[in-house]
Design a protein around this motif. Structure first.
Motif, PDB file in Angstrom:
ATOM      1  N   ALA A   1      -3.114  -6.696   9.615  1.00  0.00           N
ATOM      2  CA  ALA A   1      -2.886  -7.765   8.638  1.00  0.00           C
ATOM      3  C   ALA A   1      -1.404  -8.008   8.392  1.00  0.00           C
ATOM      4  N   GLY A   2      -0.546  -7.127   8.900  1.00  0.00           N
ATOM      5  CA  GLY A   2       0.891  -7.270   8.669  1.00  0.00           C
ATOM      6  C   GLY A   2       1.282  -6.970   7.230  1.00  0.00           C
ATOM      7  N   ALA A   3       0.476  -6.181   6.546  1.00  0.00           N
ATOM      8  CA  ALA A   3       0.743  -5.845   5.145  1.00  0.00           C
ATOM      9  C   ALA A   3       1.812  -4.751   5.051  1.00  0.00           C
ATOM     10  N   ALA A   4       2.498  -4.722   3.926  1.00  0.00           N
ATOM     11  CA  ALA A   4       3.550  -3.735   3.697  1.00  0.00           C
ATOM     12  C   ALA A   4       2.937  -2.420   3.223  1.00  0.00           C
ATOM     13  N   PHE A   5       3.575  -1.316   3.613  1.00  0.00           N
ATOM     14  CA  PHE A   5       3.113  -0.006   3.174  1.00  0.00           C
ATOM     15  C   PHE A   5       4.277   0.967   3.089  1.00  0.00           C
ATOM     16  N   GLY A   6       4.051   2.030   2.336  1.00  0.00           N
ATOM     17  CA  GLY A   6       5.024   3.105   2.209  1.00  0.00           C
ATOM     18  C   GLY A   6       4.285   4.421   2.067  1.00  0.00           C
ATOM     19  N   PHE A   7       5.046   5.508   2.113  1.00  0.00           N
ATOM     20  CA  PHE A   7       4.459   6.844   2.033  1.00  0.00           C
ATOM     21  C   PHE A   7       5.064   7.639   0.891  1.00  0.00           C
ATOM     22  N   ILE A   8       4.246   8.495   0.311  1.00  0.00           N
ATOM     23  CA  ILE A   8       4.702   9.584  -0.540  1.00  0.00           C
ATOM     24  C   ILE A   8       4.441  10.834   0.283  1.00  0.00           C
ATOM     25  N   LEU A   9       5.491  11.524   0.679  1.00  0.00           N
ATOM     26  CA  LEU A   9       5.320  12.681   1.550  1.00  0.00           C
ATOM     27  C   LEU A   9       4.748  13.864   0.788  1.00  0.00           C
ATOM     28  N   GLY A  10       3.895  14.591   1.465  1.00  0.00           N
ATOM     29  CA  GLY A  10       3.369  15.854   0.952  1.00  0.00           C
ATOM     30  C   GLY A  10       4.010  16.970   1.752  1.00  0.00           C
ATOM     31  N   GLY A  11       3.192  17.726   2.472  1.00  0.00           N
ATOM     32  CA  GLY A  11       3.712  18.825   3.279  1.00  0.00           C
ATOM     33  C   GLY A  11       4.409  18.349   4.539  1.00  0.00           C
TER      34      GLY A  11
ATOM     35  N   HIS B   1       0.870  -1.176   0.000  1.00  0.00           N
ATOM     36  CA  HIS B   1       0.000   0.000   0.000  1.00  0.00           C
ATOM     37  C   HIS B   1       0.906   1.224   0.000  1.00  0.00           C
ATOM     38  N   ILE B   2       0.735   2.095  -0.971  1.00  0.00           N
ATOM     39  CA  ILE B   2       1.517   3.325  -1.033  1.00  0.00           C
ATOM     40  C   ILE B   2       0.570   4.477  -0.746  1.00  0.00           C
ATOM     41  N   LEU B   3       0.768   5.106   0.397  1.00  0.00           N
ATOM     42  CA  LEU B   3      -0.122   6.163   0.855  1.00  0.00           C
ATOM     43  C   LEU B   3       0.435   7.523   0.476  1.00  0.00           C
ATOM     44  N   ASN B   4      -0.373   8.306  -0.224  1.00  0.00           N
ATOM     45  CA  ASN B   4       0.022   9.649  -0.618  1.00  0.00           C
ATOM     46  C   ASN B   4      -0.421  10.611   0.482  1.00  0.00           C
ATOM     47  N   GLY B   5       0.510  10.988   1.343  1.00  0.00           N
ATOM     48  CA  GLY B   5       0.227  11.842   2.488  1.00  0.00           C
ATOM     49  C   GLY B   5       0.337  11.060   3.782  1.00  0.00           C
TER      50      GLY B   5
ATOM     51  N   GLN C   1       9.951  14.655  -1.013  1.00  0.00           N
ATOM     52  CA  GLN C   1       9.949  15.634  -2.089  1.00  0.00           C
ATOM     53  C   GLN C   1      11.083  16.640  -1.984  1.00  0.00           C
ATOM     54  N   SER C   2      11.617  16.824  -0.790  1.00  0.00           N
ATOM     55  CA  SER C   2      12.617  17.880  -0.622  1.00  0.00           C
ATOM     56  C   SER C   2      13.782  17.388   0.226  1.00  0.00           C
ATOM     57  N   GLU C   3      14.862  18.094   0.114  1.00  0.00           N
ATOM     58  CA  GLU C   3      16.040  17.786   0.917  1.00  0.00           C
ATOM     59  C   GLU C   3      15.745  17.983   2.409  1.00  0.00           C
ATOM     60  N   ASP C   4      14.943  18.981   2.744  1.00  0.00           N
ATOM     61  CA  ASP C   4      14.563  19.201   4.140  1.00  0.00           C
ATOM     62  C   ASP C   4      13.846  17.989   4.721  1.00  0.00           C
ATOM     63  N   GLN C   5      12.942  17.404   3.950  1.00  0.00           N
ATOM     64  CA  GLN C   5      12.241  16.214   4.423  1.00  0.00           C
ATOM     65  C   GLN C   5      13.209  15.054   4.634  1.00  0.00           C
ATOM     66  N   ARG C   6      14.150  14.884   3.723  1.00  0.00           N
ATOM     67  CA  ARG C   6      15.133  13.805   3.870  1.00  0.00           C
ATOM     68  C   ARG C   6      15.958  13.997   5.137  1.00  0.00           C
ATOM     69  N   VAL C   7      16.404  15.205   5.386  1.00  0.00           N
ATOM     70  CA  VAL C   7      17.216  15.484   6.576  1.00  0.00           C
ATOM     71  C   VAL C   7      16.403  15.208   7.842  1.00  0.00           C
ATOM     72  N   TRP C   8      15.148  15.661   7.883  1.00  0.00           N
ATOM     73  CA  TRP C   8      14.308  15.419   9.055  1.00  0.00           C
ATOM     74  C   TRP C   8      14.114  13.927   9.297  1.00  0.00           C
ATOM     75  N   LEU C   9      14.000  13.158   8.222  1.00  0.00           N
ATOM     76  CA  LEU C   9      13.802  11.722   8.374  1.00  0.00           C
ATOM     77  C   LEU C   9      15.071  11.010   8.821  1.00  0.00           C
TER      78      LEU C   9
ATOM     79  N   CYS D   1       8.993   1.950   2.747  1.00  0.00           N
ATOM     80  CA  CYS D   1       9.665   2.954   1.937  1.00  0.00           C
ATOM     81  C   CYS D   1       8.993   4.306   2.155  1.00  0.00           C
ATOM     82  N   VAL D   2       9.767   5.359   1.960  1.00  0.00           N
ATOM     83  CA  VAL D   2       9.249   6.721   2.056  1.00  0.00           C
ATOM     84  C   VAL D   2       9.817   7.509   0.887  1.00  0.00           C
ATOM     85  N   PHE D   3       8.918   8.035   0.063  1.00  0.00           N
ATOM     86  CA  PHE D   3       9.325   8.894  -1.037  1.00  0.00           C
ATOM     87  C   PHE D   3       9.191  10.330  -0.559  1.00  0.00           C
TER      88      PHE D   3
END
Length: 164
Positions: free
Chosen positions: A119-129, A98-102, A145-153, A141-143
């Motif tokens: 259910a123990g299912a796999a999921f990932g995120f597409i970050l927004g704000g 499951h890839i969640l947008n937001g 959008q910005s370098e700031d988000q990567r640094v925070w993660l 997985c986490v996609f």
């Protein structure tokens, strides 16, 4: 592989209709189309004003369906809207990923709490704000959008409740 893309905020959150929303979310739709062209079973789910179903990306080649489900109720903050129909479809489709947008939309958090995690299912995120929620450390997985988000993660700092 069965993959479900999920819009965590309702389509109408930004005051647009489904057709306009599709044109505004081309990055996520293109990701889903790429996976569908690779042979994966893909569906895109969202909460909208009424139940709808359409083929995407819609330029004559319907690679996967967009399924829009009505919310449980319309009152209150739109970010908290979720759909029992979306949860039922998740149980029926049984996606491998499951890839969640937001991060914090009601449709996504409800899906995580009441289906994906139990259910123990796999999921990932597409970050927004936003860049962090309590579900992020459990994502496959986490996609971002910005370098700031990567640094925070990767470097959450002195926040004991957050893992890099």
């Amino acid at each position: 592989m069965r993959i479900a893309f999920v819009q965590t905020y309702p389509v109408y959150h930004d005051g647009v209709g489904t057709d306009e929303w599709r044109s505004l979310n081309s990055r996520e739709i293109d990701m889903a189309a790429c996976l569908a062209r690779s042979g994966h079973a893909v569906e895109y789910w969202a909460v909208g004003r009424r139940e709808e179903s359409a083929g995407l990306p819609g330029k004559g080649e319907e690679l996967f369906p967009l399924r829009v489900f009505p919310p449980r109720r319309f009152g209150g903050l739109t970010r908290n809207h979720w759909s029992p129909g979306l949860l039922a479809r998740a149980r029926e489709f049984r996606a491998d990923l499951h890839i969640l947008n937001g991060l914090d939309g009601g449709a996504g958090t409800r899906l995580l709490r009441f289906y994906v995690l139990p259910a123990g299912a796999a999921f990932g995120f597409i970050l927004g704000g936003g860049h962090y929620s309590r579900f992020v450390p459990r994502a496959r997985c986490v996609f971002y959008q910005s370098e700031d988000q990567r640094v925070w993660l990767e470097e959450p700092g002195a926040r004991l409740w957050r893992r890099a």
